[in-house]
Structures are given as C-alpha cells and as structure tokens.
Motif scaffolding. Sequence first.
Motif, PDB file in Angstrom:
ATOM      1  N   LYS A 191     -47.751  47.337  44.135  1.00 12.46           N
ATOM      2  CA  LYS A 191     -47.082  48.595  43.875  1.00 12.46           C
ATOM      3  C   LYS A 191     -47.536  49.675  44.852  1.00 12.46           C
ATOM      4  CE  LYS A 191     -46.370  52.008  40.202  1.00 12.46           C
ATOM      5  NZ  LYS A 191     -46.690  52.352  38.790  1.00 12.46           N
ATOM      6  N   HIS A 192     -48.837  49.643  45.226  1.00 17.56           N
ATOM      7  CA  HIS A 192     -49.393  50.682  46.109  1.00 17.56           C
ATOM      8  C   HIS A 192     -49.694  50.137  47.502  1.00 17.56           C
ATOM      9  CE1 HIS A 192     -49.855  53.381  42.688  1.00 17.56           C
ATOM     10  NE2 HIS A 192     -50.424  52.388  42.012  1.00 17.56           N
ATOM     11  N   LYS A 193     -48.898  49.128  47.872  1.00 16.46           N
ATOM     12  CA  LYS A 193     -49.191  48.476  49.149  1.00 16.46           C
ATOM     13  C   LYS A 193     -49.085  49.435  50.346  1.00 16.46           C
ATOM     14  CE  LYS A 193     -44.451  46.723  49.611  1.00 16.46           C
ATOM     15  NZ  LYS A 193     -43.623  45.489  49.763  1.00 16.46           N
ATOM     16  N   ILE A 194     -48.157  50.350  50.305  1.00 20.40           N
ATOM     17  CA  ILE A 194     -48.023  51.277  51.439  1.00 20.40           C
ATOM     18  C   ILE A 194     -49.235  52.198  51.514  1.00 20.40           C
ATOM     19  CG2 ILE A 194     -46.649  53.169  52.405  1.00 20.40           C
ATOM     20  CD1 ILE A 194     -44.188  51.856  51.209  1.00 20.40           C
ATOM     21  N   LYS A 195     -49.651  52.704  50.355  1.00 19.36           N
ATOM     22  CA  LYS A 195     -50.823  53.570  50.330  1.00 19.36           C
ATOM     23  C   LYS A 195     -52.078  52.812  50.776  1.00 19.36           C
ATOM     24  CE  LYS A 195     -48.997  56.405  46.536  1.00 19.36           C
ATOM     25  NZ  LYS A 195     -49.217  56.837  45.130  1.00 19.36           N
TER      26      LYS A 195
ATOM     27  N   ILE B 181     -51.985  52.278  54.476  1.00 15.85           N
ATOM     28  CA  ILE B 181     -52.370  53.495  55.174  1.00 15.85           C
ATOM     29  C   ILE B 181     -53.876  53.725  55.063  1.00 15.85           C
ATOM     30  CG2 ILE B 181     -52.129  56.008  55.194  1.00 15.85           C
ATOM     31  CD1 ILE B 181     -49.224  55.599  54.274  1.00 15.85           C
ATOM     32  N   LEU B 182     -54.396  53.493  53.850  1.00 20.02           N
ATOM     33  CA  LEU B 182     -55.826  53.670  53.615  1.00 20.02           C
ATOM     34  C   LEU B 182     -56.647  52.708  54.480  1.00 20.02           C
ATOM     35  CD1 LEU B 182     -58.017  55.137  52.016  1.00 20.02           C
ATOM     36  CD2 LEU B 182     -57.805  53.363  50.240  1.00 20.02           C
ATOM     37  N   THR B 183     -56.147  51.467  54.573  1.00 20.76           N
ATOM     38  CA  THR B 183     -56.848  50.472  55.388  1.00 20.76           C
ATOM     39  C   THR B 183     -56.855  50.876  56.855  1.00 20.76           C
ATOM     40  OG1 THR B 183     -56.226  48.705  53.857  1.00 20.76           O
ATOM     41  CG2 THR B 183     -56.905  48.052  56.090  1.00 20.76           C
ATOM     42  N   VAL B 184     -55.684  51.334  57.324  1.00 21.04           N
ATOM     43  CA  VAL B 184     -55.594  51.780  58.722  1.00 21.04           C
ATOM     44  C   VAL B 184     -56.543  52.944  58.970  1.00 21.04           C
ATOM     45  CG1 VAL B 184     -54.101  52.851  60.441  1.00 21.04           C
ATOM     46  CG2 VAL B 184     -53.256  50.935  59.067  1.00 21.04           C
TER      47      VAL B 184
ATOM     48  N   TYR C 249     -61.443  55.078  61.056  1.00 19.77           N
ATOM     49  CA  TYR C 249     -62.696  55.799  60.832  1.00 19.77           C
ATOM     50  C   TYR C 249     -63.891  55.010  61.366  1.00 19.77           C
ATOM     51  CZ  TYR C 249     -66.469  58.205  58.391  1.00 19.77           C
ATOM     52  OH  TYR C 249     -67.617  58.886  58.102  1.00 19.77           O
ATOM     53  N   VAL C 250     -63.857  53.709  61.125  1.00 16.56           N
ATOM     54  CA  VAL C 250     -64.963  52.870  61.597  1.00 16.56           C
ATOM     55  C   VAL C 250     -64.995  52.818  63.117  1.00 16.56           C
ATOM     56  CG1 VAL C 250     -65.872  50.511  61.655  1.00 16.56           C
ATOM     57  CG2 VAL C 250     -65.037  51.483  59.502  1.00 16.56           C
ATOM     58  N   LEU C 251     -63.797  52.762  63.742  1.00 10.09           N
ATOM     59  CA  LEU C 251     -63.729  52.576  65.187  1.00 10.09           C
ATOM     60  C   LEU C 251     -63.561  53.860  65.980  1.00 10.09           C
ATOM     61  CD1 LEU C 251     -61.398  49.427  65.302  1.00 10.09           C
ATOM     62  CD2 LEU C 251     -63.898  49.494  65.357  1.00 10.09           C
TER      63      LEU C 251
END
Length: 795
Positions: free
Chosen positions: A7-11, A14-17, A22-24
Amino acid sequence: MKKNLYKHKIKLSILTVLLVWYVLCLPDVLFEVPYSTVIESKDGRLLDAHIAKDGQWRFPAVDSVPYRYKQCVLQYEDAYFYNHPGFNPVAIGKALADNISAGKVVRGGSTITQQVIRMSRKKDRKYYEKFIELIWATRLEFRLSKEEILELYVSHAPYGGNVVGLDMAAWRYYGRKPIELSWAESATLAVLPNAPGLVYPGKRESLLQEKRDQVLLKLKEGNIITAMDYELAILENVPTQDFRVPQLAPHLLQRAHKEYGTQKLRTSIDYEMQETVSRIVKNHHHILKQNGVNNLAMLVLDVETQSVAAYVGNAPTTKEHSKDVDIILAPRSTGSVLKPFLYAAMLDDGELLPHSLVKDTPTVIDGFSTENYDKRYAGAIPASQALSRSLNVPAVRMLREHTVPRFYSKLQDLKLTHINRGAATYGLSLIIGGGESSLWDMSRAYLGMAKTLELYTENSSQYDPEVINHLSYLDSSWSNENYQVSAFAKAEQKSSNREINWSLEPSIYGAGSIYHTFEAMKKVNRPEGEEIWHFFNPDREIAWKTGTSFGNRDAWAIGVTSKYIIGVWTGNADGEGRADMTGIDSAAPVLFDLFNRLPTYNWFAPPYDDLIQVQTCTQSGYLATPLCTSISQYIPTVGEKFASCPFHKSIHLDPTKTYQVNADCEPASQIVTQSWFTLPPVMSYYYTRSNPAYKALPEYREDCSPSTEDLMRFIQPKHNTTITLTKNVEGVQNTAIFEIAHKKSDAQVFWYMDDAFIGATKNFHELAIEGKKGKHLITAVDEEGNDVRIYVVFE
C-alpha cells in the motif's frame, strides 16, 4: 505487513532512495585541495615549507588540537559541539529570528560540523545550501568522531590572507607551534576564521582585540581559566606583523617534496646544527666567490643514528649560478677521496700493511702516465703516509696491484652509484678522479665505515650486513610507514629503527682495516702552503681527506669522528675550474670551521678482535725478518699473510766496513757480515733526497768483482712471464712496462727485443715496450757490457 508494504510502496521507495542518498551523499574525501610540503627538525621545529599549488599556505591536516585552542574555538564557535548531532536547532532558530528581525544576515547558527561542510563545498551562503550543509553535517557525525571533525575544521579554516589551517596560522602570526600558544594567542586565532577577510593582524587591531577579549571572558566565566589568567591574557597585544616561513633547508625541502610529495615530514635534522652549517656555508661562500667559486654544499651525518644532522645543498648564490641545484645529489669528479677505500681494501685482502713501503717514482703504466700533485717523489714511502699525503703515484701503483675490477666491485658494495660504467672504462685513472660520485654517496660510504667500526666494538665483534644501506633524513622515531613514500624514496631510504641480522663476516671492510684507515687519515701532513692551518686544531682526533679533480673543477673535504661525518664540496655547478681552488685550500677550511665548533668526542676504540700483534720491520713496515730492527704492532688479522721484509739483506764487508767483499778477495775470517737496508736503484735515488740518513750499499773493493745479478736485475716482469696484449678505449694497443734495477744510479742501459734495439734508459730504467705475439728474448745491457736477459710470451 505485506499489504501495508504494498500500500505504501511509493512512499517506501522514496524513503529508500532518500536513505541511500543520505548514506552516499557525503564524498569519501571532503577536501580535494593541495597542501604544502613541510619539513620539521627532529624536535618538531619548522625548517622550511613550500606554498601549496593554489597559492595558499595550507599545511597538511593536524592529528590533534591543542587544549587551549580547543577551548577557545568551542567557546567562540560552538559551545554545544559535543552535545549536538551536527546541527544546533536552538542556535538555528535564534539566528533565523534575529536575521528576519533585522532584515539581513546578522548572525549565523552553524555548528563547527556545518562549517566543515561549508568549507569543503565552497558554495554561496543560501538557505538551500544551508539545508544541504545540515544534512551532510549529520552524515559526517556518523562517519567521524567529534575529535576528527574538530581536526578537519582546524586544518582547513581560513585565518586571513592566504593562510589556511591552525599550524600555518600559529607560525605566521606568532612564529611558534600551536601547542606553544598562550591563552590570549589561542583566543586570537580562534576568532579569525569567523571573518578572515575583515579581521586579521595588521588591520583593525582594536576589533580583533575586542573579539579576543570576549572569548577570554567566556573562558573565565566558564571556569576554564582563572581570574589571574584572564587579567594577564587581556594585557597581551594582538599580533601586528607576520613571521616569514623559515628557509633553513630549501634543498632538503625540494628533495623531500620530490620523494614524499605534499606531506609534513619530521626529519632527523638538528635545528641548531642546521643553523650553524648554514651560517658557515654563507660565510665561506662570501670568501670563495672572490675567486669565482660560486657553489658550496655541506652535509653532516650522525654516526650513531645513521641519519642526516644538517643538509645545505648549495650556497646562497644567484639563480645565474644555479642556486636551486642540490649539489649534494650531483655527480662530480671524485679527485682523491677514493684513496682511503683502496687503502682499506688492500689491508682487508692482506696486500698491504699499514706502514709497508710502497713505490713512489715517476711512473708510466700501460701508457698511463701519472705524477704527484707537487711533482716530487719519495722513492719509497709508508702506505699510511702515501694516503695522508694523497700521493698519486703510489695510489696508481697500488691500484694496479689490487686490480681495477676488484676495486670497482668494492665501490659498488659501498653504493657509489654514479661509478657505474664498468671497470675497463675507468682504468687506473679511477683512483685519481677518473670517476664521479655525489657528496651524498661519498659521505654515506664513509658513514658505513664508521658505523661498521662502532657496531663491531659494541656488539661482540659482529657486523651489520646492511650497514651501507641505512642512511635517512627522516626522524627514526617516525616510521616510514607514516608517510606516503615514492618508489624512489623506498629504494633510497630505510628506517634505522630495525633489527639487525648480525654476521661474523663484514659487508664492506673488516673493522681492523677501517681502524687503520682512519688512523692514517688522522695524520694528514701539511702541504707546502700554511694558509688553512689556523683552522686545524691538533688536539682534536679527526680523520679527514681532501680531493681536487682534474682542472680544479671540484674540491672535496670529508671528515670523520666517532660522532659525525662531515662532507664538503666546493666548485662551480657548471663545471668551470678555478686555478687556486683545491680541496686543502677551499673545502678543508669549511670542514674545520664546523669541527672546531663541535664538542670533543672520544676516538674509535681499537677493534682488537680483528687485529693481531706482530713484529714489523721498523724501516720497511713489512713483517720483520731476523735481519730487521723490529717493532711490535697491531695489524689486521689477514695481514699475517703479507710478505716479510725484502729490503734487508745480509752483506759482506771488509774489516773497515768500508767496502763490500766476497770470498774471492777476502779471507773468510776477515769478512764482517752485516744487515743492510737497501732499496732498488730508482727508489733509492729519490729516497735518499728525503731521507738523509739512508746509506746506499758500499761499493765493492777494486779487487772484488760482483756478479752481474748483483749489478742489475729485472724487477718486472719475471722470467717466462706471459703478458696479455690489451687495447685502450681508443682501440690502440697498450704497452707493457719492463723495469730493471741497476746498482749504479747513473748507468745507461740499452734494451733489445730478440736482436733488435728498442731503446735506452738512464737513471730510471723503465721502458714501455710494444709487444708482438709470441715468445721473445728481452736483453738489457749496460755501458760496461753487463747484461741480464729474460724470456716473455706475448699473447
């Protein structure tokens, strides 16, 4: 869970990206900037530095922040540095409110971490950029510790003008290291990065002092300093002028930059020694340039640590005279400074005793002619004196006996890297300046000898097989692993902080041979002139050697004590010779100017385990025979195989001891037998001049007839010798030298090959003969018809 994830795959995407970003987001290296090359003395004092390629004085990053400066910068820039995650929300809020209220930027809310990011990004100060700084700052807090972040800030903060970083700022404004700064000085430097373009020493001192005093007040209110410290600190003046970066070792800096790149290097240089040597070089250059001698180099090596104590690569001359050339590394003609190596080699191989007589007469060998510097000859001279007087003829004759290939091989062991064209190329000229070497290599070779002797007497008569390989200008307490080392530097320098794999066999020379070589070098005889002897202190034990190249292009002086090796070269970088420039007149005064300023050190202890006590002939220096007056002497152990004295023989005299006789003319009961020291005719002729006490053999009484062999005999070659016909570098066949001794010094001798007349000699009976393949009869006949004959084979 799956449904919620879907259901929140888009969010989530985006969060994963954002998380990956942030890490890189933070670069692996924040500051891609050039740094200065900096060299320090062994006690950490600044010797010299190069400005960075971008024109900034930016020393390499610090590895610690001094306590005083840390407290000052935290109070001024970021009091909550150790408590926030990279940004301070309260400070940001206050800054935003004040800026909106004022309608312009009146204060900032950046933490030290944010300022590190801003300095690395070099972007305009906009709110968007502030947001990026904030994100990167939090990421930096995950990567580095607080101390590491503070070190980055201190190393890259601007301090006015083209000064970047605390190390350079402390030197520029106070002439000291950061750790030596007072509270007032630390507070002054803490406020500079906040506005380096507006507030810096030399301008607006009152504003600078006001800001400094605000920091000091905060330190007092925070109980970081006492009230007394505060009162004393505010009385100090702010700096009003800059200190220049010292230029005590520009040529060493140039070398360090080439070999190690842009780093801060802790060298082995003794700061006071470097200052002293620099002054000596400057003073003597002022004198030498009056004679058109424009370049001078001086190198001081510490024997104990096998490191460089002082390094002056050239005189403070002009660009026209190659002031930037590092003469210490330049190959120059060696002159006579190789002679001690030959002396040591022959002692080491049992081909010589310390004081055995060597021939010193006018000489032509295989077409190669040589003469002594003063064009005088001793006939026969102790080998040690031949070395101390630097006589060319004995040296060439000794090299012929030792052979050039063997000596060339020894020079390779000594790491004289510029002598690299093969033994045949140099020939006998190698010993009198036919090769080239650098002051670095030459001084290292003498250091290897001194260190071998030191280690042998201190470590149970053992040798370091790698002794010649360990010379460095880096502080031995700083491992080379701390540096980014170039391939060249790895090959050239190794840490002296190492374990030694001891050996019973020497890698260069035995300790006994080195000891006797240094003893001979201590007894350098005075030359004809007295000009430089006011420099020489006879109470000091110093082994030293000078050298002058052909055409007076190079003048050398090398000095050895148990503590230091000092090497000096004078001349012109372009190779121009000067008639009055010699090692004794130009280089030796520089050498002794330093030696006379140094403390007196104990001399090397005799290496008794590599010496043996024998009886040697007082007059010849050979092993004594029953015919000799002898003296007890310590010689290298291998010297036991050397020859017994050939110059003492038993002769028969008449009862008055006036004439020689034999059994044909004198009753046996009347014959007086006596030991007599006698030299071959040519040697005797010159020996008599310098040794008035020498007595030639008495004449035979008129009624007694000596044999022909008593009158004349072949010295070289021997009967039935095979002589190899060789060619020189120009392809011309070399001649072979034939020599006879004749009892009568003024006799004329006529020479024949088979039945053909080939020449005549008088006084000096040496003849260069151009051989022809095959077996030939060589005959020498004097004016009275006496002759001697030998067969030789040319092939």
